[in-house]
Design a protein around this motif. Sequence first.
Motif, mmCIF file in Angstrom:
data_model
loop_
_atom_site.group_PDB
_atom_site.id
_atom_site.type_symbol
_atom_site.label_atom_id
_atom_site.label_comp_id
_atom_site.label_asym_id
_atom_site.label_seq_id
_atom_site.Cartn_x
_atom_site.Cartn_y
_atom_site.Cartn_z
ATOM 1 N N ALA A 89 0.814 -1.212 0.000
ATOM 2 C CA ALA A 89 0.000 0.000 0.000
ATOM 3 C C ALA A 89 0.849 1.264 0.000
ATOM 4 O O ALA A 89 0.421 2.299 -0.515
ATOM 5 C CB ALA A 89 -0.929 0.000 1.214
ATOM 6 N N GLN A 90 2.025 1.183 0.594
ATOM 7 C CA GLN A 90 2.897 2.355 0.686
ATOM 8 C C GLN A 90 4.251 2.008 0.077
ATOM 9 O O GLN A 90 5.171 1.592 0.795
ATOM 10 C CB GLN A 90 3.067 2.776 2.148
ATOM 11 C CG GLN A 90 1.752 3.058 2.848
ATOM 12 C CD GLN A 90 1.938 3.414 4.304
ATOM 13 O OE1 GLN A 90 2.548 4.432 4.636
ATOM 14 N NE2 GLN A 90 1.419 2.568 5.197
ATOM 15 N N SER A 113 -0.595 -5.579 6.343
ATOM 16 C CA SER A 113 -1.978 -5.647 5.885
ATOM 17 C C SER A 113 -2.072 -4.965 4.526
ATOM 18 O O SER A 113 -1.197 -4.191 4.129
ATOM 19 C CB SER A 113 -2.917 -4.972 6.885
ATOM 20 O OG SER A 113 -2.595 -3.593 7.020
ATOM 21 N N ASP A 132 -3.958 -2.605 3.461
ATOM 22 C CA ASP A 132 -4.039 -1.144 3.506
ATOM 23 C C ASP A 132 -2.778 -0.490 4.058
ATOM 24 O O ASP A 132 -2.650 0.739 4.044
ATOM 25 C CB ASP A 132 -5.254 -0.690 4.317
ATOM 26 C CG ASP A 132 -5.237 -1.225 5.749
ATOM 27 O OD1 ASP A 132 -4.188 -1.725 6.212
ATOM 28 O OD2 ASP A 132 -6.287 -1.161 6.416
#
Length: 396
Positions: free
Chosen positions: A205-206, A248, A250
């Motif tokens: 996600a990042q 996770s 997200d």
Amino acid sequence: MSEAVVESSYVPYTSPFQFAEMNFEKSALELGRAQWPNYNDQHYLRGCKWSPDGTCLLTVVRGAGMHVMELPSDLFIGLSVQTSRPIVPLVPAVSVPEGGLIYDYCWYPGMNSGNPATCCWLSSGHGGPIHLWDAFSGDLRCTYRGYNNQDEVEPAISVTFSADGQSIFCGYKKNVKIFSTGRPGRDYVEYPSAHQVSCLVTSQAQPGVVAIGTWKNTIELVSQSDGTFRHLCKLNGHKGGITTMAFSLDGFRLYSGARKDKEVICWDLRVPGRPMFCVTREVNTNQKINLDLSVDGKWLVSGGTDGKVQVWNVAEETYPSVHMQMSLHNDCCNGVSLHPYRPILATASGQHHAMDPMHHTRNTTQYENSLCMWWIGAQEEDPDLLTAIIKAATNS
């Protein structure tokens, strides 16, 4: 990026799988199994990992190399499996007789079986450089070589790709070395570490956020961009060296486990000062016991030295209790991997059994060095089998 290493052109991936939800309400149904003898070489497995496209499963066997198993074709579609389905023997489609102990391995994140150039995996092992292997032929594509202060090739303890596959992060005794995937050889940049880097994981996600686990019980989060690194935070809470981690989907949570440490810690990275919650599993050795997270972020699974697989519903708002506990192996279950599209769990078992010096025998007579696939979706009874059972009961 060099075509000899990984194909840079984008090829859209059309999944051949029919999506079906995981259902951890019934016991797992065994689908396939591969077994290795123990003997004196102790061919225990060292984890397992589904490929990103879900078509095959990679495992490492101590003293017997690396093996790629294809998913049986009948499991690509269907919302349920009949309980009478026979267990299929799993035969390696590709085997690489890598010499020495394999420390870590991982798939290329952009793997697409429709584009053979993307089908590859990394491995790092004792006394050698990092290898990139072709998943179709088992051939060695290239090597990435890290050097120590004496200009000697140093083996990486842990390896992982960046989220986009453009970089390779490798953990060493005193630093993390970052290679460009398309540039094999000895060109890299370093990020210093005070302790041996035992585990690495990148956030999907990042992009650029990397969690660095060490044998000194600590986890450091760093952000990497344009060849520069920025320290984000340090997490302390485990009793043993970090062996497994998972972000996770997200990117807000990080799950971590350690050797000789029964706690799996969930860290809320928005408030990283203290653990969000802890769950327990059985880990009483230094062996790496993996955990995995489903792609929807709902199910967290972990093996254990007691041979059990534990499942938690981490999507619950409250402190998660054990949703299900499955006794799937008679020996240590060191590897778990959830299929990205289908309700299939892969497990790997086995461990080192010490020799009794007085009697020249192992301290146990029970070995299970196996790779298994389990159905964790909807099950249905075979109507023909039910008819036969009813008929037999009536005649008796």
